[in-house]
Motif scaffolding. Sequence first.
Motif, PDB file in Angstrom:
ATOM      1  N   PRO B 193       0.819  -1.217   0.000  1.00 33.39           N
ATOM      2  CA  PRO B 193       0.000   0.000   0.000  1.00 33.39           C
ATOM      3  C   PRO B 193       0.855   1.270   0.000  1.00 33.39           C
ATOM      4  O   PRO B 193       1.946   1.278   0.564  1.00 33.39           O
ATOM      5  N   GLY B 225      -4.235   0.404  -2.341  1.00 31.21           N
ATOM      6  CA  GLY B 225      -4.316  -0.530  -1.221  1.00 31.21           C
ATOM      7  C   GLY B 225      -5.202  -1.686  -1.615  1.00 31.21           C
ATOM      8  O   GLY B 225      -5.676  -1.759  -2.750  1.00 31.21           O
ATOM      9  N   GLU B 226      -5.454  -2.574  -0.649  1.00 34.89           N
ATOM     10  CA  GLU B 226      -6.288  -3.730  -0.990  1.00 34.89           C
ATOM     11  C   GLU B 226      -7.772  -3.386  -0.933  1.00 34.89           C
ATOM     12  O   GLU B 226      -8.579  -4.053  -1.539  1.00 34.89           O
ATOM     13  N   ASP B 227      -8.091  -2.335  -0.206  1.00 37.06           N
ATOM     14  CA  ASP B 227      -9.517  -2.046  -0.039  1.00 37.06           C
ATOM     15  C   ASP B 227      -9.846  -0.567  -0.256  1.00 37.06           C
ATOM     16  O   ASP B 227     -10.705  -0.011   0.402  1.00 37.06           O
ATOM     17  N   HIS B 306       1.639  -4.378 -10.864  1.00 40.06           N
ATOM     18  CA  HIS B 306       0.811  -4.837  -9.749  1.00 40.06           C
ATOM     19  C   HIS B 306      -0.454  -5.511 -10.259  1.00 40.06           C
ATOM     20  O   HIS B 306      -0.992  -5.157 -11.296  1.00 40.06           O
ATOM     21  N   ARG B 310      -5.790  -7.805  -6.987  1.00 34.61           N
ATOM     22  CA  ARG B 310      -5.485  -7.684  -5.565  1.00 34.61           C
ATOM     23  C   ARG B 310      -5.507  -6.227  -5.096  1.00 34.61           C
ATOM     24  O   ARG B 310      -5.971  -5.926  -4.008  1.00 34.61           O
ATOM     25  N   TRP B 311      -4.977  -5.321  -5.954  1.00 33.35           N
ATOM     26  CA  TRP B 311      -4.828  -3.919  -5.545  1.00 33.35           C
ATOM     27  C   TRP B 311      -5.840  -3.026  -6.234  1.00 33.35           C
ATOM     28  O   TRP B 311      -6.159  -3.202  -7.405  1.00 33.35           O
ATOM     29  N   ARG B 312      -6.304  -2.073  -5.469  1.00 30.55           N
ATOM     30  CA  ARG B 312      -7.180  -1.049  -6.024  1.00 30.55           C
ATOM     31  C   ARG B 312      -6.643   0.295  -5.607  1.00 30.55           C
ATOM     32  O   ARG B 312      -6.005   0.405  -4.559  1.00 30.55           O
TER      33      ARG B 312
END
Lengths: 681, 347
Positions: B193, B225-227, B306, B310-312
């Motif tokens: 992140p 980040g992931e979320d 990336h 998984r990543w947004r």
Amino acid sequence: MKASYSWIREFVDIKMSPQKLGDALSMAGLSVASLEEIDGDFVYDIEVTSNRPDWLSIRGIAREVAAIAGAKLKKEAVRKTHRPKNRAQDRLSIRIDDKKGCSLYCGNLIVGVKVGPSPEWLKKRLLVLGLRPVNSVVDITNYCLMEYGQPLHAFDLDRIPQASLIVRRARSGEKIVLIDGLEKALSPQVLVIADSDRPIAAAGLMGGQATEVNAQTKNVLLESACFDPVTVRHGTRVLGVVSDSSYRFERGVDLVGVKEAMARATEMICELCNGTLVVSKQAGAGKAGNKRKITVSLKEVRDVLSIDISTLQAKGILEKLGFGTRLKAKDILEVIVPSFRKDVKIPEDLTEEIARIYGYDRIPLTAPSIKPFSFAASQTQLCEFRLKGLLAGMGLKEIITYSLGSDEDYRKTSLEVAADAYALENPLSQDYRILRTTVLPGLLAGVAFNINHNNKNGEVFEISRVYTKNNEEIRLGIALFGSRRAAWLKESCVYTLFDLKGILEALLDEFQVSAYVLKDASDWKFALVGTACHVLVNDQIIARFGQVSEEVKRNWGIKAKEDIFVAEVLVDILAASALSKKTFHGIATTPSIVRDISMLVPDSVSFSRIEELIGEKARGYVQRLALAERYQGIEVPKAHSGLTLSIEYSAGQRTLTDEEINPVHQRVLDSLSEELGLKLR
Amino acid sequence: MSVDYSHIAEEAKTQIASCQDGEALEVLRVKYLGRKGMVQDLMAKIPALAPEERRAFGAGVNNLKNNLADLFAQREATLNNSAVLFRGAGMDRTLPGKKPLLGKLHPLTQVQSEICEVFGRLGFKVFFGPELETEFNNFEALNIPLDHPSRDAFDTFYVSQPHSNSLKTTERLLLRSHTSPAQIRAMKICKPPLAMIVPGRVYRPDAVDASHSFMFHQVEGFAVGEDIRFSDLKGVLIAFVQEMFGAKTKMRFRPSFFPFTEPSAEVDISCFICAGAGCSVCKKSGWLEILGCGMIHPHVLRSAGHDPSRWRGFAFGMGVERIAMLKFGINDIRLFFENDLRFLEQF
């Protein structure tokens, strides 16, 4: 894209006021730049983003309005489908030589056409949108262009030998006079429509004058085609032609729309111009291919938007926009993308569609969880921030000058353009061509502007990048000119070279760079003879400074007599030489002893030589050596100056006594008079 | 019967202003406001007036009385200050102070720093990318394909390669047309992140006029980040606009298109000049367009190495000149680069 309220309402039944509709369009992504009342109608000027060619048509906008308003979209515009008569005497041949440039070419042959002025209602539709009515056939093609977003073109069939068309690349040397009357030289980059021996239209850009429809035209060949966006784009570049047609082809037209618009225009020409469709031909496959299917997780949509939209609601939005949907599993939607939405490729695109119509304003505000991460800015960048603060604190004003300059700028500054300087391939003008390798010309431009606008006194700096073979470096430029703003009771504050040097010394002190040496820089043509200096750290130039020569001042159009002092600092080297760590050295608890020396110094002996000698003779004792006074004048012989030095001796943690320091100081005095031949006073 | 007393106010004003000491001022005060003064004389005339005139006349005289009282008080204060305190014993403390010379940071630096500081407090770190960029980072990596109309918005200066350069690249070089390529560089250097803010110069071949410059400044920001959610973008930006433009600032998101974000939005703030009432600056709309933003396009995440499953992330970008012009009421972009000291000293 201009669209009128009444035309939109022909396709969708809404009760919203024109103003309300404008706001709703903006909030759905069709940014309304203006709403004007023209001739009893309301006209929207909509800024259509490059991903949405489908919005370059009234029907496309109406489809959007239906989705926004939850209203029903009326589909049919064509009331009567005309079928070709296929008479034996009618001939039309179409051949596509460049299949990449043109995937589908439809031609309709309409005979017995009476070309005249269009009916008033048609003219008005075009006029409110800012289109000039020409004649009924041309107006109909424009009308359908606006309604469907599909460019059409009408040829005068009788001016095409054997009614045979070829879609091909132009040959070198070929020329065409376009409808706007300009002759254009063609090249193989341009796709054309040609008859058996010459081009008659620049495909997707503009038709040719020779086959233009006019009042005498009897038989019309109507074209509706799909030209390759990149090919058309290259064509616009090569010919310098941009049209409503090219604008749409560049963005991509809908293959389905090619035929729909053709049917509509044919119907209108038959009805309004009394024409008869006799032949309908098509070349090229024109298959849209399988419709794209995208699987989207509604759970993901809800999560990323933080909204609680139901499956039914999401499906409803997509369907209103023309997408097909099929629920594959709980929260998993398979979406079938219509041919006019080539921009929709990934689930995220559908997330936007749902969010757009649901309303961006209904999405809540949340705080992101930004987890700790480690990342440190580079020393040079930190150095840059510190320098700006320090220099502003010293009273200097920050300036920002252009990173691009001209050969002339360098000539005026008596500098060579570095052989490895980067330059623009496509400069706006020769004034801004070279990526600068030094901040000096920019600095001088700033100073010249001020002096020539009657700001004769000032102190400025700039910190910005220069571009050298080592890539991008950060440079600091400082210029002092005229005098420092005088406070009352204060004597002369005319800037001297030592004001500038003092600023550099203060910066070097602040960054704890102590081991620097000065080197004469007489080869620096920019500076007045005898004022230029390099500052070196570990044999690397960290800065240079000097007084701007009269010639350079003249070159920059500076007529004022005020002196200008300029320095350039290599911030990357400063950052690399700086000590980032600060250490407390204690405060001396023992008293120091101060002794002053006054002496007469000939110009041949430099201050640094005196400083060096004192340091050497009183090694271990000199805590501080300061120039208390320097004077020249009547009581001082020519080519001499009187100096008063103040030396502070200390013995560190020991108490220094007169007994201990006297012999040391005497050694200093003796060496000054014996080794340097100075006359002490 | 009507009574004209307008000359009294004028006369008194002149006399009070020319009064040089406290005693003379007191004599004047008695003349106008004393028990047998001119104002009192006027009051005494009220009963003789027609009933319908009395109310307005009384109010007028009362107003005159209050105005004169204010004038006397002001003059008294002035006389006290100059004569008694500063002209008598001691130093003339009304002489100007010796102001140290204060430097100034360029208004663009000030605005840029303010933007970076606000985001700094929100957890963003400052990152710098080069101005001399590769065509790949400026375009393809950001999902702006060659020969696509979306490139039209990014007309670009291309740079010819000198014979020797340390970039050792065969790629075409250009002056970055936006700060977004820094996303690619930052994400290659620093694994998510992350949350970064990238200020810097950008270039587009626009002819210079009051609102165009071929060199200008942008600030790019992004968080991965992931979320990370679209709603987080709204949350971060409302915090930013309210710190930058005032706590009462309203913000709205309008759908838009940028090749490197999906979904994308254009952000407007309520016009702080007319408070939404409609003025020439906001073109009577009540809203000012200040930045573009959206969720980072999966293509961009992939370009930076990336996994988009998984990543947004979200990203936003704004023009520093535009914000500075709005904030300070500057009407010509060229002023920023002329460096007139009379301009620079005003910030």
